[in-house]
Design an enzyme around this catalytic site. Structure first.
Site, PDB file in Angstrom:
ATOM      1  N   ASP A  37       0.734  -1.261  -0.148  1.00 59.32           N
ATOM      2  CA  ASP A  37       0.062   0.043   0.002  1.00 59.32           C
ATOM      3  C   ASP A  37       0.933   1.365  -0.053  1.00 59.32           C
ATOM      4  O   ASP A  37       1.968   1.338   0.503  1.00 59.32           O
ATOM      5  CB  ASP A  37      -0.887   0.154   1.317  1.00 59.32           C
ATOM      6  CG  ASP A  37      -2.308   0.722   1.185  1.00 59.32           C
ATOM      7  OD1 ASP A  37      -3.245   0.309   0.983  1.00 59.32           O
ATOM      8  OD2 ASP A  37      -1.970   2.057   0.915  1.00 59.32           O
ATOM      9  N   ASN A  90      -6.009  -4.717  -6.037  1.00 60.26           N
ATOM     10  CA  ASN A  90      -7.231  -4.566  -5.481  1.00 60.26           C
ATOM     11  C   ASN A  90      -6.951  -2.661  -5.359  1.00 60.26           C
ATOM     12  O   ASN A  90      -8.062  -2.051  -5.273  1.00 60.26           O
ATOM     13  CB  ASN A  90      -7.341  -4.666  -3.883  1.00 60.26           C
ATOM     14  CG  ASN A  90      -8.466  -4.000  -3.080  1.00 60.26           C
ATOM     15  OD1 ASN A  90      -9.538  -4.077  -3.406  1.00 60.26           O
ATOM     16  ND2 ASN A  90      -7.853  -3.567  -2.085  1.00 60.26           N
ATOM     17  N   TYR A 156     -13.107   6.337 -14.554  1.00 55.91           N
ATOM     18  CA  TYR A 156     -13.324   5.087 -13.700  1.00 55.91           C
ATOM     19  C   TYR A 156     -14.078   3.997 -14.325  1.00 55.91           C
ATOM     20  O   TYR A 156     -13.707   2.702 -14.335  1.00 55.91           O
ATOM     21  CB  TYR A 156     -14.078   5.482 -12.538  1.00 55.91           C
ATOM     22  CG  TYR A 156     -13.963   4.601 -11.292  1.00 55.91           C
ATOM     23  CD1 TYR A 156     -13.014   4.473 -10.400  1.00 55.91           C
ATOM     24  CD2 TYR A 156     -15.293   3.358 -10.828  1.00 55.91           C
ATOM     25  CE1 TYR A 156     -12.960   3.513  -9.315  1.00 55.91           C
ATOM     26  CE2 TYR A 156     -15.138   2.678  -9.973  1.00 55.91           C
ATOM     27  CZ  TYR A 156     -14.182   2.814  -9.168  1.00 55.91           C
ATOM     28  OH  TYR A 156     -14.216   1.885  -7.980  1.00 55.91           O
ATOM     29  N   LYS A 160     -12.349   0.197 -15.096  1.00 51.91           N
ATOM     30  CA  LYS A 160     -12.830  -0.928 -14.231  1.00 51.91           C
ATOM     31  C   LYS A 160     -13.549  -1.997 -15.428  1.00 51.91           C
ATOM     32  O   LYS A 160     -13.498  -3.196 -15.359  1.00 51.91           O
ATOM     33  CB  LYS A 160     -14.191  -0.422 -13.408  1.00 51.91           C
ATOM     34  CG  LYS A 160     -13.458   0.152 -12.330  1.00 51.91           C
ATOM     35  CD  LYS A 160     -12.334  -0.606 -11.375  1.00 51.91           C
ATOM     36  CE  LYS A 160     -12.224   0.083 -10.051  1.00 51.91           C
ATOM     37  NZ  LYS A 160     -11.142  -0.918  -9.363  1.00 51.91           N
ATOM     38  N   ILE A 189     -19.528   0.373  -1.324  1.00 53.24           N
ATOM     39  CA  ILE A 189     -19.012  -0.346  -0.394  1.00 53.24           C
ATOM     40  C   ILE A 189     -18.551   0.641   0.941  1.00 53.24           C
ATOM     41  O   ILE A 189     -18.141   1.474   0.467  1.00 53.24           O
ATOM     42  CB  ILE A 189     -17.834  -1.408  -0.324  1.00 53.24           C
ATOM     43  CG1 ILE A 189     -17.931  -2.369  -1.695  1.00 53.24           C
ATOM     44  CG2 ILE A 189     -17.498  -2.299   0.773  1.00 53.24           C
ATOM     45  CD1 ILE A 189     -19.272  -3.284  -1.741  1.00 53.24           C
ATOM     46  N   THR A 191     -16.400   2.159   2.735  1.00 57.11           N
ATOM     47  CA  THR A 191     -15.069   2.515   2.927  1.00 57.11           C
ATOM     48  C   THR A 191     -14.823   3.902   2.909  1.00 57.11           C
ATOM     49  O   THR A 191     -15.424   4.744   2.223  1.00 57.11           O
ATOM     50  CB  THR A 191     -14.238   1.423   2.034  1.00 57.11           C
ATOM     51  OG1 THR A 191     -14.304   2.248   0.670  1.00 57.11           O
ATOM     52  CG2 THR A 191     -14.590   0.133   1.971  1.00 57.11           C
TER      53      THR A 191
HETATM   54  P1  NAI Z   1     -10.170   2.448   0.412  1.00 55.62           P
HETATM   55  O1  NAI Z   1      -9.718   3.764  -0.140  1.00 55.62           O
HETATM   56  O2  NAI Z   1     -10.385   2.246   1.494  1.00 55.62           O
HETATM   57  O3  NAI Z   1      -8.677   1.506   0.068  1.00 55.62           O
HETATM   58  C1  NAI Z   1      -7.730   1.814  -1.005  1.00 55.62           C
HETATM   59  C2  NAI Z   1      -6.441   1.461  -0.703  1.00 55.62           C
HETATM   60  O4  NAI Z   1      -5.563   1.687  -1.928  1.00 55.62           O
HETATM   61  C3  NAI Z   1      -5.962   2.634   0.350  1.00 55.62           C
HETATM   62  O5  NAI Z   1      -5.152   1.901   1.473  1.00 55.62           O
HETATM   63  C4  NAI Z   1      -5.080   3.374  -0.468  1.00 55.62           C
HETATM   64  O6  NAI Z   1      -3.783   3.881   0.345  1.00 55.62           O
HETATM   65  C5  NAI Z   1      -4.417   2.318  -1.320  1.00 55.62           C
HETATM   66  N1  NAI Z   1      -4.004   2.839  -2.819  1.00 55.62           N
HETATM   67  C6  NAI Z   1      -4.685   4.025  -3.588  1.00 55.62           C
HETATM   68  N2  NAI Z   1      -3.677   4.147  -4.455  1.00 55.62           N
HETATM   69  C7  NAI Z   1      -2.472   3.743  -4.416  1.00 55.62           C
HETATM   70  C8  NAI Z   1      -1.394   3.375  -5.221  1.00 55.62           C
HETATM   71  N3  NAI Z   1      -1.221   4.230  -6.161  1.00 55.62           N
HETATM   72  N4  NAI Z   1      -0.483   2.438  -4.616  1.00 55.62           N
HETATM   73  C9  NAI Z   1      -0.770   1.609  -3.579  1.00 55.62           C
HETATM   74  N5  NAI Z   1      -1.778   1.600  -3.055  1.00 55.62           N
HETATM   75  C10 NAI Z   1      -2.642   2.602  -3.177  1.00 55.62           C
HETATM   76  O7  NAI Z   1     -11.110   2.138  -0.780  1.00 55.62           O
HETATM   77  P2  NAI Z   1     -11.659   0.511  -1.072  1.00 55.62           P
HETATM   78  O8  NAI Z   1     -13.316   0.915  -1.227  1.00 55.62           O
HETATM   79  O9  NAI Z   1     -11.494  -0.526  -0.179  1.00 55.62           O
HETATM   80  O10 NAI Z   1     -11.285   0.309  -2.517  1.00 55.62           O
HETATM   81  C11 NAI Z   1     -10.747  -0.921  -2.996  1.00 55.62           C
HETATM   82  C12 NAI Z   1     -10.989  -1.295  -4.377  1.00 55.62           C
HETATM   83  O11 NAI Z   1     -12.274  -1.414  -4.622  1.00 55.62           O
HETATM   84  C13 NAI Z   1     -10.573   0.051  -5.330  1.00 55.62           C
HETATM   85  O12 NAI Z   1     -10.112  -0.925  -6.779  1.00 55.62           O
HETATM   86  C14 NAI Z   1     -12.049   0.456  -5.724  1.00 55.62           C
HETATM   87  O13 NAI Z   1     -11.980   1.137  -6.952  1.00 55.62           O
HETATM   88  C15 NAI Z   1     -12.945  -0.619  -5.607  1.00 55.62           C
HETATM   89  N6  NAI Z   1     -13.995  -0.544  -5.411  1.00 55.62           N
HETATM   90  C16 NAI Z   1     -14.568   0.042  -4.344  1.00 55.62           C
HETATM   91  C17 NAI Z   1     -15.914   0.310  -4.214  1.00 55.62           C
HETATM   92  C18 NAI Z   1     -16.538   1.119  -2.962  1.00 55.62           C
HETATM   93  O14 NAI Z   1     -17.698   1.276  -3.118  1.00 55.62           O
HETATM   94  N7  NAI Z   1     -15.981   1.267  -1.859  1.00 55.62           N
HETATM   95  C19 NAI Z   1     -17.170   0.139  -5.226  1.00 55.62           C
HETATM   96  C20 NAI Z   1     -16.378  -0.577  -6.540  1.00 55.62           C
HETATM   97  C21 NAI Z   1     -15.067  -0.800  -6.220  1.00 55.62           C
END
Ligand code: NAI
Length: 251
Positions: A37, A90, A156, A160, A189, A191
């Site tokens: 991360d 992810n 996005y 995706k 989700i 988050t």
């Molecule tokens: P989050 O913001 O809680 O977690 C994302 C994590 O990715 C964070 O820890 C961040 O530091 C890390 N990150 C971001 N850019 C980075 C980079 N360039 N290099 C390394 N780490 C990086 O968000 P969440 O919701 O857990 O997102 C995870 C995945 O799920 C993402 O791909 C997001 O697009 C996808 N997603 C989330 C949805 C939601 O409603 N929360 C819906 C659909 C998909």
């Protein structure tokens, strides 16, 4: 579900949200997990939490939009733990803007982090697995927005949708090496990526069958399943975890 002891799995974006819950579930099943991360402090904190529960996890600072960093991550993992069995690609960001304001910088920022990172993760992981003779598993985080368009999400949506097709295409070419590739398509989700606004969150929640945001552990349990032997016949799929979003029309 079968045990994951002796499996070494990388989780990108593992310090928060969906990634964090997946780290907790994979390590609870015995896997050794690398929490990769951007947010090193949060990754270290989570690694300590896992260790305090008797699990195995290491924090690794990375920007997944940089291909050389992803290659180093995979090399480090296999050198440190002696093998490498899987990756959950992810990490992701959102950057909502109307299309007429979607300048190249805004477009590329999301494409680099949400799309190109998945290519790097698949490419370097698969090459390492083939080199090691490991029949591993790759899981990628797509989104419901990989199938349906949303306002302000041109970047996005494009990223995706690419992730959905990369999972299919990679599964096709890697099957002969015993490597499976799948994805998950989360709905809304609960988050930090959703931001803080209660109004926005309520509007998103309404679009689910049960009218609630989905907990990140519900996505994590599907991802964990995809890494197990029980999912050995699931390949090239992107599984919606969306409380019905893709199956019905909101009133
Ligand atoms: P989050 O913001 O809680 O977690 C994302 C994590 O990715 C964070 O820890 C961040 O530091 C890390 N990150 C971001 N850019 C980075 C980079 N360039 N290099 C390394 N780490 C990086 O968000 P969440 O919701 O857990 O997102 C995870 C995945 O799920 C993402 O791909 C997001 O697009 C996808 N997603 C989330 C949805 C939601 O409603 N929360 C819906 C659909 C998909």
């Amino acid at each position: 579900m079968s045990d994951l002891t002796s499996k070494v799995i990388v989780v990108t974006g593992g310090a928060s949200g969906i990634g964090k819950e997946t780290v907790l579930q994979l390590t609870a099943k015995g896997a050794t997990v690398v929490i990769a991360d951007f947010n090193e402090d949060a990754a270290k904190q989570l690694a300590s939490e896992v260790e305090s529960k008797g699990g195995n996890a290491s924090a690794y600072k990375i920007d997944v939009s940089k291909g050389d960093e992803v290659k180093q991550l995979i090399d480090w993992t296999s050198d440190t733990f002696g093998t490498f069995n899987g990756i959950f690609n992810n990490a992701g960001i959102g950057l909502v803007k109307p299309l007429l304001e979607m300048d190249p910088e805004s477009y590329h920022k999301v494409i680099d982090v949400d799309q190109h990172s998945v290519y790097y993760g698949i490419y370097y992981a698969a090459k390492k697995m083939v080199e090691l003779g490991v029949q591993g598993t790759i899981v990628n985080t797509a989104s419901i927005y990989g199938s349906v368009a949303a306002t302000g999400s041109f970047n996005y949506n494009a990223a995706k949708a690419a992730v959905v097709m990369m999972s299919k295409s990679a599964a096709l070419e890697l099957a002969e090496h015993g490597i499976r590739v799948n994805g998950v398509a989360p709905g809304f989700i609960d988050t930090p990526i959703l931001g803080e606004s209660p109004e926005v969150k309520a509007a998103l929640a309404e679009q689910h069958m049960r009218g609630e945001l989905i907990k990140p552990e519900k996505v994590a349990s599907v991802v964990t399943f995809l890494f197990t032997e029980e999912a050995s016949a699931v390949n090239g799929q992107t599984i919606p975890v969306d409380d019905g979003f893709l199956s019905f029309k909101v009133k």
